[in-house]
Design a protein around this motif. Structure first.
Motif, PDB file in Angstrom:
ATOM      1  N   GLU A 109       0.808  -1.235   0.000  1.00  0.00           N
ATOM      2  CA  GLU A 109       0.000   0.000   0.000  1.00  0.00           C
ATOM      3  C   GLU A 109       0.833   1.274   0.000  1.00  0.00           C
ATOM      4  N   ALA A 110       2.098   1.185   0.470  1.00  0.00           N
ATOM      5  CA  ALA A 110       2.826   2.434   0.738  1.00  0.00           C
ATOM      6  C   ALA A 110       3.933   2.729  -0.267  1.00  0.00           C
ATOM      7  N   CYS A 111       4.033   1.949  -1.347  1.00  0.00           N
ATOM      8  CA  CYS A 111       5.087   2.201  -2.338  1.00  0.00           C
ATOM      9  C   CYS A 111       4.512   2.208  -3.753  1.00  0.00           C
ATOM     10  N   SER A 112       5.286   2.832  -4.642  1.00  0.00           N
ATOM     11  CA  SER A 112       4.875   2.881  -6.051  1.00  0.00           C
ATOM     12  C   SER A 112       4.859   1.480  -6.649  1.00  0.00           C
ATOM     13  N   LEU A 139       7.795  -6.238  -7.630  1.00  0.00           N
ATOM     14  CA  LEU A 139       9.206  -6.186  -8.037  1.00  0.00           C
ATOM     15  C   LEU A 139       9.734  -7.600  -8.281  1.00  0.00           C
ATOM     16  N   GLN A 140       9.416  -8.516  -7.373  1.00  0.00           N
ATOM     17  CA  GLN A 140       9.903  -9.887  -7.542  1.00  0.00           C
ATOM     18  C   GLN A 140       9.379 -10.492  -8.851  1.00  0.00           C
ATOM     19  N   LEU A 141       8.116 -10.247  -9.157  1.00  0.00           N
ATOM     20  CA  LEU A 141       7.568 -10.790 -10.411  1.00  0.00           C
ATOM     21  C   LEU A 141       8.303 -10.203 -11.613  1.00  0.00           C
ATOM     22  N   GLN A 142       8.562  -8.894 -11.544  1.00  0.00           N
ATOM     23  CA  GLN A 142       9.305  -8.242 -12.646  1.00  0.00           C
ATOM     24  C   GLN A 142      10.662  -8.891 -12.843  1.00  0.00           C
ATOM     25  N   LEU A 143      11.380  -9.056 -11.723  1.00  0.00           N
ATOM     26  CA  LEU A 143      12.764  -9.540 -11.812  1.00  0.00           C
ATOM     27  C   LEU A 143      12.798 -10.996 -12.242  1.00  0.00           C
ATOM     28  N   VAL A 144      11.875 -11.791 -11.698  1.00  0.00           N
ATOM     29  CA  VAL A 144      11.885 -13.222 -12.039  1.00  0.00           C
ATOM     30  C   VAL A 144      11.503 -13.411 -13.507  1.00  0.00           C
ATOM     31  N   SER A 145      10.665 -12.504 -14.025  1.00  0.00           N
ATOM     32  CA  SER A 145      10.294 -12.672 -15.431  1.00  0.00           C
ATOM     33  C   SER A 145      11.251 -11.947 -16.369  1.00  0.00           C
ATOM     34  N   GLY A 146      12.383 -11.469 -15.828  1.00  0.00           N
ATOM     35  CA  GLY A 146      13.454 -10.967 -16.685  1.00  0.00           C
ATOM     36  C   GLY A 146      13.331  -9.510 -17.056  1.00  0.00           C
ATOM     37  N   GLN A 147      12.439  -8.774 -16.374  1.00  0.00           N
ATOM     38  CA  GLN A 147      12.282  -7.364 -16.721  1.00  0.00           C
ATOM     39  C   GLN A 147      13.291  -6.493 -15.976  1.00  0.00           C
ATOM     40  N   THR A 148      13.359  -5.231 -16.410  1.00  0.00           N
ATOM     41  CA  THR A 148      14.265  -4.264 -15.796  1.00  0.00           C
ATOM     42  C   THR A 148      13.761  -3.897 -14.407  1.00  0.00           C
ATOM     43  N   ALA A 149      14.688  -3.736 -13.480  1.00  0.00           N
ATOM     44  CA  ALA A 149      14.306  -3.346 -12.120  1.00  0.00           C
ATOM     45  C   ALA A 149      13.879  -1.885 -12.093  1.00  0.00           C
ATOM     46  N   GLN A 177      12.957   1.367  -9.628  1.00  0.00           N
ATOM     47  CA  GLN A 177      13.213   1.799  -8.250  1.00  0.00           C
ATOM     48  C   GLN A 177      11.886   2.125  -7.547  1.00  0.00           C
ATOM     49  N   PRO A 178      11.537   1.389  -6.482  1.00  0.00           N
ATOM     50  CA  PRO A 178      10.287   1.697  -5.774  1.00  0.00           C
ATOM     51  C   PRO A 178      10.436   2.985  -4.958  1.00  0.00           C
ATOM     52  N   GLU A 179       9.363   3.742  -4.886  1.00  0.00           N
ATOM     53  CA  GLU A 179       9.359   4.968  -4.074  1.00  0.00           C
ATOM     54  C   GLU A 179       8.212   4.888  -3.087  1.00  0.00           C
ATOM     55  N   LEU A 180       8.410   5.503  -1.911  1.00  0.00           N
ATOM     56  CA  LEU A 180       7.306   5.581  -0.949  1.00  0.00           C
ATOM     57  C   LEU A 180       6.201   6.457  -1.528  1.00  0.00           C
ATOM     58  N   SER A 181       4.972   6.024  -1.405  1.00  0.00           N
ATOM     59  CA  SER A 181       3.855   6.847  -1.891  1.00  0.00           C
ATOM     60  C   SER A 181       3.067   7.440  -0.729  1.00  0.00           C
ATOM     61  N   ALA A 182       3.541   7.206   0.496  1.00  0.00           N
ATOM     62  CA  ALA A 182       2.949   7.817   1.698  1.00  0.00           C
ATOM     63  C   ALA A 182       4.113   8.336   2.539  1.00  0.00           C
ATOM     64  N   ALA A 183       3.791   9.148   3.566  1.00  0.00           N
ATOM     65  CA  ALA A 183       4.889   9.662   4.407  1.00  0.00           C
ATOM     66  C   ALA A 183       5.574   8.509   5.133  1.00  0.00           C
ATOM     67  N   GLY A 184       4.833   7.479   5.413  1.00  0.00           N
ATOM     68  CA  GLY A 184       5.404   6.323   6.108  1.00  0.00           C
ATOM     69  C   GLY A 184       4.331   5.278   6.301  1.00  0.00           C
ATOM     70  N   ALA A 185       4.721   4.172   6.915  1.00  0.00           N
ATOM     71  CA  ALA A 185       3.741   3.110   7.159  1.00  0.00           C
ATOM     72  C   ALA A 185       4.170   2.297   8.366  1.00  0.00           C
ATOM     73  N   LEU A 186       3.161   1.776   9.053  1.00  0.00           N
ATOM     74  CA  LEU A 186       3.390   0.834  10.146  1.00  0.00           C
ATOM     75  C   LEU A 186       2.716  -0.464   9.745  1.00  0.00           C
ATOM     76  N   MET A 187       3.465  -1.565   9.780  1.00  0.00           N
ATOM     77  CA  MET A 187       2.886  -2.877   9.497  1.00  0.00           C
ATOM     78  C   MET A 187       2.912  -3.668  10.802  1.00  0.00           C
ATOM     79  N   THR A 197      -1.549  -3.047   7.620  1.00  0.00           N
ATOM     80  CA  THR A 197      -0.687  -1.912   7.282  1.00  0.00           C
ATOM     81  C   THR A 197      -1.465  -0.620   7.511  1.00  0.00           C
ATOM     82  N   LEU A 198      -0.849   0.299   8.257  1.00  0.00           N
ATOM     83  CA  LEU A 198      -1.466   1.594   8.561  1.00  0.00           C
ATOM     84  C   LEU A 198      -0.606   2.672   7.906  1.00  0.00           C
ATOM     85  N   LEU A 199      -1.223   3.490   7.082  1.00  0.00           N
ATOM     86  CA  LEU A 199      -0.457   4.564   6.440  1.00  0.00           C
ATOM     87  C   LEU A 199      -0.279   5.711   7.428  1.00  0.00           C
ATOM     88  N   LEU A 200       0.909   6.304   7.429  1.00  0.00           N
ATOM     89  CA  LEU A 200       1.242   7.373   8.375  1.00  0.00           C
ATOM     90  C   LEU A 200       1.366   8.701   7.626  1.00  0.00           C
TER      91      LEU A 200
END
Ligand code: ADP
Length: 435
Positions: A326-329, A335-345, A347-357, A404-407
């Motif tokens: 919920e908290a990243c782009s 990401l794992q599916l992308q990498l395992v299927s041979g795609q380019t990595a 870079q994930p970015e946070l899409s919230a100020a933070g998160a608590l799981m 997961t709680l968005l902060l």
């Protein structure tokens, strides 16, 4: 081995089909990510009630170390990855020789499937980790212990302060042997099973000579390692990934908190200096590159007076990265599916100020509680996302789901306060399991 008919087939599956050995919550969340992308994901698990079974495109009903099952999985997929590190590399080698694509490769996995070879790898790469030694190196035959006065050891070995002693009638047949902690070591120390441990099972803090001797009587020392007890200030975790052409990406550094050696909650981003985050990223990049590793790799760290030290490596997605759904782009599963299927990595970015799981660990002494009222109350909390794994059996301490709680707070100290206030709301509904 048998085949269960598909529980779910997306209308238009796109891209290469991926196989996952294992059917637990990590495979389930990978299957959710695959479903969102319209991609096929097949799993191998012996348990038809495992979480991933209800979302997988198809299921190979076979034990996770059953190589014939994995061969069948390979028939349905273009690449295979693993839900956990309990991989039988020798059994899978003939499949790799026949062209089955394992991502990460079996060679990259080799040093990661056992805590002892992980420590050897870290030493080889000069990456910081707690001082350690194989447990059997502690044992010496009496002749090999010239410094030690046997009668004194025998008298002292039940005392808390003893740093050497005799191993009586151990499972390893070490009855004639004496043990001695290396110079500079003191109790407490931490013993770990080299393989098969998870959620603290297989990890024991030994506070005195008696506890060490007790362990030596119960286990095969060659299957265990011993390490110093680290007086850490906090535990941190980093989920990273590397693609086929060597590009490395990272999720933010996370702070993790354990209860009785099991992950209790995770806060992102951790309050860490730029230098500390960079040090963690450098360690990840060194490992990924040295192993020519493709896929997601997760690293658990201790941080304290001794600086940043690697505790453990997990060649897969990780509990500390669940918040990314919920908290990243891009989630760790996408990401794992992308990498395992041979795609380019990417870079994930946070899409919230933070998160608590917060992990939802079974806390009622009954194996069939469905915790429905508690689940409804958790799902009704503001900015909360409940993931319920639907496991059969809800015994004490079992990971049954997570929340997961968005902060909102952007500054570290305020965000930590916000997280602790939100944790108190969760605890009022879902207590920790009793000790
Ligand atoms: P597992 O593989 O079962 O998760 P770990 O090795 O990660 O086991 O240990 C579980 C927890 O035990 C860690 O998160 C940490 O809290 C504690 N622990 C492990 N090793 C040490 C150590 N050397 N010193 C202090 N605490 C430790």
């Amino acid at each position: 081995m048998s085949t269960i008919s598909p529980a779910f087939i997306p209308a238009a599956e796109a891209g290469p089909a991926i196989g996952i050995v294992g059917g637990g919550q990590l495979a389930w969340m990978l299957a959710e990510a695959a479903r969102a992308r319209g991609a096929a994901l097949h799993v191998q698990t012996p348990a038809d009630h495992d979480p991933a079974v209800r979302l997988a495109s198809s299921v190979v009903s076979a034990g996770i170390r059953d190589a014939a099952g994995t061969r069948e999985l390979a028939r349905r997929c273009s690449a295979i990855s693993f839900e956990n590190e309990w991989v039988d590399l020798e059994a899978l080698a003939p499949l790799a020789a026949d062209g089955v694509q394992f991502v990460p490769s079996l060679e990259a996995l080799r040093p990661l499937v056992c805590k002892r070879s992980q420590r050897e790898l870290l030493d080889r790469l000069h990456l910081p980790s707690p001082r350690w030694l194989p447990l059997d190196q502690l044992l010496q035959s009496p002749e090999q212990a010239p410094e030690t006065d046997q009668s004194r050891i025998a008298a002292e070995n039940s005392g808390d302060g003893a740093l050497a002693g005799a191993a009586a009638d151990s499972a390893a047949g070490a009855s004639d042997r004496v043990w001695a902690l290396p110079s500079g070591w003191a109790f407490p120390v931490v013993a770990k099973a080299a393989t098969g441990g998870y959620d603290g099972k297989g990890t024991q803090v030994l506070r005195c000579a008696e506890e060490l001797e007790d362990l030596l009587q119960r286990v095969q020392p060659q299957d265990w390692i011993l390490e110093e007890f680290v007086a850490f200030e906090q535990e941190l975790a980093l989920v990273a990934g590397r693609d086929r052409v060597g590009a490395v990406v990272w999720f933010p550094l996370a702070k993790t908190h354990q209860h009785q050696q099991v992950c209790d909650w995770v806060l992102v981003p951790a309050q860490a200096s730029h230098a500390l985050e960079q040090a963690a990223r450098n360690i990840a990049a060194s490992l990924l590159t040295a192993l020519d590793y493709v896929g997601v790799l997760s690293i658990e760290f201790f941080y304290g007076p001794a600086g940043l030290q690697v505790n453990e490596l997990a060649p897969r997605t990780h509990n500390s990265g669940h918040y990314s759904i919920e908290a990243c782009s891009l989630s760790q599963f996408a990401l794992q599916l992308q990498l395992v299927s041979g795609q380019t990595a990417l870079q994930p970015e946070l899409s919230a100020a933070g998160a608590l799981m917060v992990n939802l660990l079974g806390y009622q002494d009954s194996d069939d509680s469905d915790y429905l009222p508690q689940r409804q109350a958790l799902a009704a909390l503001p900015q909360a996302h409940l993931h319920w794994y639907g496991k059969r059996g809800s015994s004490l301490g079992r990971k049954l789901g997570h929340l997961t709680l968005l902060l909102h707070e952007r500054r570290g100290p305020e965000r930590e306060q916000e997280a602790m206030a939100r944790l108190a709301d969760v605890r009022a509904i879902w207590p920790l399991p009793p000790s």
